[in-house]
Design an enzyme around this catalytic site. Structure first.
Site, mmCIF file in Angstrom:
data_model
loop_
_atom_site.group_PDB
_atom_site.id
_atom_site.type_symbol
_atom_site.label_atom_id
_atom_site.label_comp_id
_atom_site.label_asym_id
_atom_site.label_seq_id
_atom_site.Cartn_x
_atom_site.Cartn_y
_atom_site.Cartn_z
ATOM 1 N N ASN A 16 -30.991 -4.803 -1.229
ATOM 2 C CA ASN A 16 -30.588 -4.800 -2.648
ATOM 3 C C ASN A 16 -31.576 -4.017 -3.499
ATOM 4 O O ASN A 16 -31.190 -3.332 -4.446
ATOM 5 C CB ASN A 16 -30.442 -6.239 -3.159
ATOM 6 N N MET A 92 -37.591 -15.303 -1.376
ATOM 7 C CA MET A 92 -37.355 -16.584 -0.713
ATOM 8 C C MET A 92 -38.328 -17.687 -1.133
ATOM 9 O O MET A 92 -38.652 -18.569 -0.345
ATOM 10 C CB MET A 92 -37.417 -16.389 0.816
ATOM 11 N N HIS A 111 -26.781 -13.828 -5.242
ATOM 12 C CA HIS A 111 -26.534 -14.835 -4.211
ATOM 13 C C HIS A 111 -25.260 -14.454 -3.459
ATOM 14 O O HIS A 111 -24.270 -14.054 -4.090
ATOM 15 C CB HIS A 111 -26.397 -16.217 -4.860
ATOM 16 N N ASP A 147 -29.979 -21.121 -7.727
ATOM 17 C CA ASP A 147 -28.659 -20.485 -7.719
ATOM 18 C C ASP A 147 -27.732 -21.014 -8.816
ATOM 19 O O ASP A 147 -26.522 -21.116 -8.626
ATOM 20 C CB ASP A 147 -27.986 -20.630 -6.336
ATOM 21 N N ALA A 175 -20.832 -5.544 -0.866
ATOM 22 C CA ALA A 175 -20.413 -5.865 -2.247
ATOM 23 C C ALA A 175 -21.633 -6.125 -3.129
ATOM 24 O O ALA A 175 -21.664 -5.718 -4.302
ATOM 25 C CB ALA A 175 -19.488 -7.076 -2.231
HETATM 26 C C1 GRF Z 1 -28.977 -11.048 0.067
HETATM 27 O O1 GRF Z 1 -27.869 -11.478 0.803
HETATM 28 C C2 GRF Z 1 -29.079 -11.791 -1.227
HETATM 29 O O2 GRF Z 1 -27.854 -12.134 -1.773
HETATM 30 C C3 GRF Z 1 -29.833 -13.036 -0.831
HETATM 31 O O3 GRF Z 1 -30.772 -12.605 0.116
HETATM 32 C C4 GRF Z 1 -30.300 -11.417 0.758
HETATM 33 C C5 GRF Z 1 -31.345 -10.367 0.567
HETATM 34 O O4 GRF Z 1 -31.063 -9.191 1.285
HETATM 35 N N1 GRF Z 1 -30.405 -13.669 -1.993
HETATM 36 P P1 GRF Z 1 -31.932 -7.880 1.039
HETATM 37 O O5 GRF Z 1 -33.395 -8.261 1.279
HETATM 38 O O6 GRF Z 1 -31.684 -7.431 -0.360
HETATM 39 O O7 GRF Z 1 -31.452 -6.893 2.061
#
Ligand code: GRF
Length: 222
Positions: A16, A92, A111, A147, A175
Site C-alpha cells: 500500500n 501492526m 483494512h 478498525d 482493490a
Molecule cells: C493490507 O491488507 C492492509 O489492509 C492491512 O495490512 C495489509 C498490509 O499490506 N492493514 P502491505 O504491507 O501494504 O502490502
C-alpha cells in the site's frame, strides 16, 4: 500547488505504501510522502521508499517498555517531519488512545474487509468462515478502537467458491491499492468533513455498478 504532507507507518511488505508512492509521483496528485516510519528494521517497504528518495526512520517497538513511550516517539518523528496526515499501511501495532486522539481526523487506516465487518486480525480467514459472497476493503479515519472510525472509501470484491486466504487477500489487495490513493486524494483536496462520526465527501459520485455474487443465471439454465 501545496501538497498535503503524508507520514506512512508500516510494519512489513509495504504494497500500500508503494501504491501511495506511485500516486504521489503522478502529476497533479495533491499529496507527498515526507516520512516513512517502520516499527521493524526489516520492513521491506523501507528499502523501496529509500530508493526513491523518501526519508525513512525505524522506531523499534521492542526498545520501548511502554506503549505510550513508543507512541510518543512516533508522534515526535511525525511532527518533526511536518506530517499533516498519518497513513497506517499495514502497521501492526495498536496505537494508544492518546496518540489517536491527538491525530483526530488526520490519521487514516486501511483494512481488508468491508467494515464494520471482520475487524482485527485474520480478516480473510474470518471472511471465508462466515461464507459471505462479497467482501472488500475500507479506508477510514481511525478512532481509538481498532478498525473503527468514519469510513472514507470502500471497494466491494467478490469471494469466489475456490478462494483460500491467499487468493482472497490478493484480490482484495488490488482493490486496496486503488482505494488508499483515492481516499488520500479526497482528503488532500479538502473534500472530506466529519459530521456525527460519518465522513461526508463533497462532489464524489458513487460507483454505479451493483456487484452480485454469484451472478444470476437465466431461468432454465444450470
Ligand atoms: C493490507 O491488507 C492492509 O489492509 C492491512 O495490512 C495489509 C498490509 O499490506 N492493514 P502491505 O504491507 O501494504 O502490502
Amino acid at each position: 500547488m501545496t501538497r498535503l504532507k503524508l507520514g506512512v507507518l508500516i510494519s512489513g511488505r509495504g504494497s500500500n505504501l508503494r501504491a501511495l508512492i506511485e500516486s504521489c509521483n503522478t502529476s497533479g496528485y495533491p499529496a507527498e510522502i515526507v516520512l516513512v516510519l517502520a516499527n521493524r528494521p526489516d520492513a521491506a517497504g523501507l528499502g523501496f521508499a529509500a530508493e526513491v528518495g523518501i526519508a525513512t526512520q525505524v522506531i523499534d517497538h521492542t526498545e520501548y517498555a511502554e506503549r505510550a513511550a513508543f507512541d510518543a516517539a512516533l508522534d515526535r518523528a511525525l511532527r518533526a517531519a511536518g506530517v499533516e496526515l498519518v497513513c497506517l499501511a499495514g502497521f501492526m501495532r495498536l496505537l494508544t488512545a492518546g496518540f489517536v486522539a491527538s491525530w483526530r481526523d488526520a490519521l487514516v487506516n486501511i483494512h481488508p474487509s468491508l467494515l464494520p465487518s471482520f475487524r482485527g486480525l485474520n480478516t480473510h480467514r474470518k471472511t471465508l468462515a462466515a461464507g459471505v459472497r462479497i467482501t472488500g476493503c475500507t479506508v477510514h479515519y481511525l478512532r481509538p478502537e481498532t478498525d473503527t472510525g468514519p469510513i472514507l472509501v470502500q471497494a466491494a470484491v467478490p469471494v469466489l467458491a475456490e478462494d483460500d486466504e491467499a487468493s482472497l487477500a490478493a484480490r482484495v489487495l488490488a482493490a486496496e491499492h486503488r482505494c488508499y490513493p483515492l481516499a488520500v486524494r479526497l482528503i488532500a483536496e479538502g473534500r472530506v468533513r466529519v459530521e456525527n462520526e460519518r465522513a461526508i465527501i463533497d462532489g464524489a459520485p458513487a460507483g454505479d455498478l451493483t456487484l452480485i455474487n454469484p451472478l444470476p443465471t437465466p431461468s432454465g439454465s444450470s
